[in-house]
Write a protein that holds these residues in place. Structure first.
Motif, PDB file in Angstrom:
ATOM      1  N   LEU A 139       8.288 -24.677  16.807  1.00  0.00           N
ATOM      2  CA  LEU A 139       7.761 -25.914  16.243  1.00  0.00           C
ATOM      3  C   LEU A 139       6.507 -26.361  16.986  1.00  0.00           C
ATOM      4  N   ALA A 180      10.044 -32.316  14.975  1.00  0.00           N
ATOM      5  CA  ALA A 180      10.062 -32.391  13.512  1.00  0.00           C
ATOM      6  C   ALA A 180      10.315 -33.821  13.046  1.00  0.00           C
ATOM      7  N   THR A 231       6.979 -26.695   6.297  1.00  0.00           N
ATOM      8  CA  THR A 231       6.184 -27.922   6.213  1.00  0.00           C
ATOM      9  C   THR A 231       7.121 -29.077   5.880  1.00  0.00           C
ATOM     10  N   ILE A 242       4.860 -27.818  10.210  1.00  0.00           N
ATOM     11  CA  ILE A 242       5.608 -28.209  11.413  1.00  0.00           C
ATOM     12  C   ILE A 242       5.994 -27.011  12.276  1.00  0.00           C
TER      13      ILE A 242
END
Length: 257
Positions: free
Chosen positions: A82, A86, A113, A119
């Motif tokens: 990542l 998130a 995403t 992300i």
């Protein structure tokens, strides 16, 4: 190793309550789901990295099934990376592509995403299950509609994954958490590894989660034991009911809080 299940009981299986749906678009597989608070890292408003690992495993296994069919794909390794913690709300979209379709190993990559903002990404590899008698359905579709049932409690609670002490979590073998071979689902093993790492101290979740599946967890409970230095963790997962055999090795890295 984990076995991808294309015939999950759509009335009850834990992972189906995440509401993930897939559809084939040309050579790609597209997935989507809405983030809910039950998917959050405990004590934060960020999506669990293990949830993305579950969806990565699902998509990679579906793509692998197109190549390995009628044999059943078994997960060898997966990792999720990542860029930042998130988001805790919005729609996750995932795009999966085949990277390698070799004679013995299949590799897929997935990009994630949330509301069209990237992300992170991940990759996973598979092999055919060694038992040729375990086979996929003759008619195979990788389009998977969302289940009508959603998580009513946090994911770890739903999976009965308990933190016993800092660095140690226990995941039972339950009928609603198995794969096609009747062993503990690899996505839930990812959850147990994440929980063990997060229990060592406060963070905003994992920036990296990588797993090497060594053998199936057949009996349970699965015990995950984590150690870490400077945010980098190692997690060892063992099948305590099967001579305490090691099933999975995981590597984690946390986001600072």
């Amino acid at each position: 190793m984990t076995t991808v299940d294309h015939q999950l009981d759509r009335r009850r299986h834990i992972l189906l309550e995440l509401g993930f749906a897939t559809r084939r678009v040309g050579d790609e597989l597209h997935g989507s789901a809405t983030i809910t608070p039950q998917m959050h890292v405990p004590g934060t408003t960020h999506l669990r990295t293990s949830v993305l690992a579950i969806w990565l495993d699902t998509m990679g296994g579906l793509l692998a099934s197109l190549v390995i069919h009628p044999r059943v794909p078994m997960t060898l390794e997966l990792d999720v990376n990542l860029f930042r913690p998130a988001p805790g709300a919005g729609e996750v979209r995932a795009v999966g592509r085949t990277v390698k379709a070799g004679r013995s190993v299949f590799v897929a990559e997935i990009e994630f995403t949330v509301d069209d903002v990237p992300i992170g990404f991940g990759a996973t590899s598979f092999m055919a299950a060694p038992n040729p008698d375990v086979q996929l359905p003759r008619k195979l579709s990788i389009d998977m509609p969302p289940s009508g049932t959603r998580l009513a409690v946090p994911l770890a609670e739903r999976a009965r994954c308990e933190r016993r002490e800092p660095g140690v979590t226990v995941l039972p073998r339950t009928e609603d958490g198995l794969n096609a071979a009747g062993t503990v689902n690899g996505g839930l093993i990812a959850l147990a590894a994440e929980e063990a790492a997060l229990s060592l101290g406060p963070s905003n979740g994992l920036s990296f989660l990588g797993l090497r599946y060594l053998q199936a967890a057949r009996v349970g409970p699965v015990v995950a034991t984590a150690t870490a230095q400077h945010g980098l963790g190692r997690v060892e997962l063992r099948d305590s009911g099967n001579d305490n055999r090691i099933t999975t090795l995981a590597t984690t890295r946390t986001f600072d809080r």
